[in-house]
Design a protein around this motif. Sequence first.
Motif, PDB file in Angstrom:
ATOM      1  N   VAL A 196       0.857  -1.180   0.000  1.00  0.00           N
ATOM      2  CA  VAL A 196       0.000   0.000   0.000  1.00  0.00           C
ATOM      3  C   VAL A 196       0.897   1.236   0.000  1.00  0.00           C
ATOM      4  CG1 VAL A 196      -1.705   1.335   1.301  1.00  0.00           C
ATOM      5  CG2 VAL A 196      -1.891  -1.152   1.182  1.00  0.00           C
ATOM      6  N   VAL A 197       0.683   2.116  -0.965  1.00  0.00           N
ATOM      7  CA  VAL A 197       1.447   3.355  -1.071  1.00  0.00           C
ATOM      8  C   VAL A 197       0.526   4.515  -0.718  1.00  0.00           C
ATOM      9  CG1 VAL A 197       2.846   4.817  -2.570  1.00  0.00           C
ATOM     10  CG2 VAL A 197       2.862   2.335  -2.883  1.00  0.00           C
ATOM     11  N   ALA A 198       0.972   5.387   0.179  1.00  0.00           N
ATOM     12  CA  ALA A 198       0.151   6.513   0.622  1.00  0.00           C
ATOM     13  C   ALA A 198       0.880   7.822   0.379  1.00  0.00           C
ATOM     14  CB  ALA A 198      -0.176   6.370   2.111  1.00  0.00           C
ATOM     15  N   VAL A 199       0.130   8.828  -0.047  1.00  0.00           N
ATOM     16  CA  VAL A 199       0.638  10.186  -0.189  1.00  0.00           C
ATOM     17  C   VAL A 199      -0.262  11.086   0.638  1.00  0.00           C
ATOM     18  CG1 VAL A 199       1.139  12.086  -1.755  1.00  0.00           C
ATOM     19  CG2 VAL A 199       1.529   9.731  -2.496  1.00  0.00           C
ATOM     20  N   GLU A 200       0.311  11.783   1.607  1.00  0.00           N
ATOM     21  CA  GLU A 200      -0.463  12.642   2.497  1.00  0.00           C
ATOM     22  C   GLU A 200       0.069  14.067   2.457  1.00  0.00           C
ATOM     23  OE1 GLU A 200      -1.810  13.127   7.202  1.00  0.00           O
ATOM     24  OE2 GLU A 200      -0.498  11.470   6.582  1.00  0.00           O
ATOM     25  N   CYS A 201      -0.831  15.024   2.275  1.00  0.00           N
ATOM     26  CA  CYS A 201      -0.460  16.429   2.399  1.00  0.00           C
ATOM     27  C   CYS A 201      -0.455  16.779   3.884  1.00  0.00           C
ATOM     28  CB  CYS A 201      -1.440  17.318   1.644  1.00  0.00           C
ATOM     29  SG  CYS A 201      -1.049  19.076   1.767  1.00  0.00           S
ATOM     30  N   LEU A 202       0.690  17.192   4.401  1.00  0.00           N
ATOM     31  CA  LEU A 202       0.825  17.442   5.832  1.00  0.00           C
ATOM     32  C   LEU A 202       0.308  18.816   6.246  1.00  0.00           C
ATOM     33  CD1 LEU A 202       4.359  15.893   6.454  1.00  0.00           C
ATOM     34  CD2 LEU A 202       2.115  14.825   6.727  1.00  0.00           C
ATOM     35  N   ASP A 203       0.136  19.716   5.285  1.00  0.00           N
ATOM     36  CA  ASP A 203      -0.346  21.064   5.596  1.00  0.00           C
ATOM     37  C   ASP A 203      -1.102  21.589   4.381  1.00  0.00           C
ATOM     38  OD1 ASP A 203      -0.816  23.682   6.316  1.00  0.00           O
ATOM     39  OD2 ASP A 203       1.194  24.041   7.109  1.00  0.00           O
ATOM     40  N   THR A 204      -2.429  21.588   4.458  1.00  0.00           N
ATOM     41  CA  THR A 204      -3.242  22.037   3.326  1.00  0.00           C
ATOM     42  C   THR A 204      -3.369  23.554   3.273  1.00  0.00           C
ATOM     43  OG1 THR A 204      -5.296  21.834   4.590  1.00  0.00           O
ATOM     44  CG2 THR A 204      -4.573  19.902   3.340  1.00  0.00           C
ATOM     45  N   LEU A 205      -2.905  24.246   4.297  1.00  0.00           N
ATOM     46  CA  LEU A 205      -3.002  25.703   4.348  1.00  0.00           C
ATOM     47  C   LEU A 205      -1.648  26.382   4.097  1.00  0.00           C
ATOM     48  CD1 LEU A 205      -5.369  26.081   7.453  1.00  0.00           C
ATOM     49  CD2 LEU A 205      -5.989  26.115   5.038  1.00  0.00           C
ATOM     50  N   GLY A 206      -0.641  25.941   4.836  1.00  0.00           N
ATOM     51  CA  GLY A 206       0.666  26.579   4.731  1.00  0.00           C
ATOM     52  C   GLY A 206       1.435  26.156   3.494  1.00  0.00           C
ATOM     53  N   TYR A 207       2.141  27.097   2.909  1.00  0.00           N
ATOM     54  CA  TYR A 207       2.986  26.815   1.752  1.00  0.00           C
ATOM     55  C   TYR A 207       4.280  27.624   1.820  1.00  0.00           C
ATOM     56  CZ  TYR A 207       4.641  26.371  -3.062  1.00  0.00           C
ATOM     57  OH  TYR A 207       5.413  26.130  -4.167  1.00  0.00           O
ATOM     58  N   GLY A 208       4.151  28.943   1.775  1.00  0.00           N
ATOM     59  CA  GLY A 208       5.329  29.800   1.713  1.00  0.00           C
ATOM     60  C   GLY A 208       6.251  29.689   2.906  1.00  0.00           C
ATOM     61  N   GLN A 209       5.732  29.306   4.063  1.00  0.00           N
ATOM     62  CA  GLN A 209       6.566  29.212   5.260  1.00  0.00           C
ATOM     63  C   GLN A 209       7.634  28.131   5.145  1.00  0.00           C
ATOM     64  OE1 GLN A 209       2.861  28.054   7.352  1.00  0.00           O
ATOM     65  NE2 GLN A 209       4.126  26.609   8.491  1.00  0.00           N
ATOM     66  N   TYR A 210       7.442  27.185   4.200  1.00  0.00           N
ATOM     67  CA  TYR A 210       8.405  26.105   4.031  1.00  0.00           C
ATOM     68  C   TYR A 210       9.470  26.430   2.988  1.00  0.00           C
ATOM     69  CZ  TYR A 210       4.698  23.599   6.496  1.00  0.00           C
ATOM     70  OH  TYR A 210       3.751  23.211   7.417  1.00  0.00           O
ATOM     71  N   LEU A 211       9.322  27.562   2.318  1.00  0.00           N
ATOM     72  CA  LEU A 211      10.284  27.954   1.290  1.00  0.00           C
ATOM     73  C   LEU A 211      11.463  28.681   1.908  1.00  0.00           C
ATOM     74  CD1 LEU A 211       7.785  29.335  -1.396  1.00  0.00           C
ATOM     75  CD2 LEU A 211       8.833  27.056  -1.316  1.00  0.00           C
ATOM     76  N   SER A 212      12.531  28.793   1.168  1.00  0.00           N
ATOM     77  CA  SER A 212      13.709  29.544   1.612  1.00  0.00           C
ATOM     78  C   SER A 212      14.140  30.499   0.492  1.00  0.00           C
ATOM     79  CB  SER A 212      14.857  28.594   1.956  1.00  0.00           C
ATOM     80  OG  SER A 212      15.980  29.317   2.419  1.00  0.00           O
ATOM     81  N   PRO A 213      13.957  31.808   0.676  1.00  0.00           N
ATOM     82  CA  PRO A 213      13.389  32.461   1.872  1.00  0.00           C
ATOM     83  C   PRO A 213      11.877  32.251   1.962  1.00  0.00           C
ATOM     84  CG  PRO A 213      13.762  34.078   0.152  1.00  0.00           C
ATOM     85  CD  PRO A 213      14.354  32.795  -0.360  1.00  0.00           C
ATOM     86  N   ALA A 214      11.357  32.379   3.183  1.00  0.00           N
ATOM     87  CA  ALA A 214       9.937  32.166   3.417  1.00  0.00           C
ATOM     88  C   ALA A 214       9.100  33.273   2.777  1.00  0.00           C
ATOM     89  CB  ALA A 214       9.661  32.108   4.913  1.00  0.00           C
ATOM     90  N   THR A 215       7.872  32.896   2.381  1.00  0.00           N
ATOM     91  CA  THR A 215       6.921  33.858   1.828  1.00  0.00           C
ATOM     92  C   THR A 215       5.602  33.730   2.584  1.00  0.00           C
ATOM     93  OG1 THR A 215       5.925  32.391   0.169  1.00  0.00           O
ATOM     94  CG2 THR A 215       7.996  33.494  -0.430  1.00  0.00           C
ATOM     95  N   THR A 216       4.646  34.558   2.196  1.00  0.00           N
ATOM     96  CA  THR A 216       3.330  34.502   2.832  1.00  0.00           C
ATOM     97  C   THR A 216       2.326  33.731   1.976  1.00  0.00           C
ATOM     98  OG1 THR A 216       2.729  36.619   1.818  1.00  0.00           O
ATOM     99  CG2 THR A 216       3.697  36.678   4.042  1.00  0.00           C
TER     100      THR A 216
END
Length: 293
Positions: free
Chosen positions: A169-189
């Motif tokens: 069984v292979v699973a793909v889970e989105c861990l944060d459906t709201l946040g995106y830019g905070q994980y970038l470098s540099p961070a965005t909004t």
Amino acid sequence: MVRLVSLWLLPAIAVLLLVGCGDPVPTDYQEELVVEGFVFVGEPISDIRVLRTLPITDTFRFVDASIRDAQVRITADGVPLPVEYVSDSLGGTYRVADQQYRAVSGVTYAIEVIAAGKTVTGSTTTPDTLSWVKAPKDTLQYPGRLFELTRNDSLEVGWTAVPGVGQYVVAVECLDTLGYGQYLSPATTDSNRRIRDQDRFDDGTLIANERVRFGFSILTRAPTVWSVFKWFGKQEIRVYAGDLAFQEWFRMVGFGRRSSYDYRLSNIKGGLGTWGSASLIRKSTFLKMDQIK
């Protein structure tokens, strides 16, 4: 902690009586106990649900079906593991009291549940561990809707074979459906968003808004396609090597409204549900948006 159940599985099954053509629709039913639990190698043993079936004339709610005062006994190769009840908004779960204990491969875990005058049992032997041969990349760049079918080696993953396991069984889970830019470098909004409004995999099912998508593979590698991702952003890719009970459960009830449960394929004695086990591997990745919005 891995949570596979309660999000998209509906374990409480109403037991229907067979009637002849023209007979009135029956409303009588025989109440059954339902046990839903999985043992994951290397993880604490938790999230075990004990429920009762409800009449087909009632609206199904987990909180009404849940049994809070069951006697639950779990053993590891015959050695008792004390169990405790944990309350939650769906009616509560059971777990091994010592959450420092981690399930071990090659061990037979048995469960006995006594409730409402009934006794339900099940047994599972945990599979061997598995490991990555080709792990997911740390970052994936989505190419855009027009190029989803383009082959991309960065999506291919592979793992070691586990004896006795015919389907993974292979699973793909989105861990944060709201946040995106905070994980970038540099961070965005920037906030996260779905990749597509209509999803051919989930259309007409009960799992359209769930963060996890599951699939099967009979091979020890998977050429992952872009359409398995529901959202952009932070993801976790997991592979499960399950025992037969685990595999049968997913084949029966792993796909929302299209699912069907057959008690004859269950390893539960005296009731309904499943008591399975699996080893697993996981890897985090980040799916970057395309430039065209």
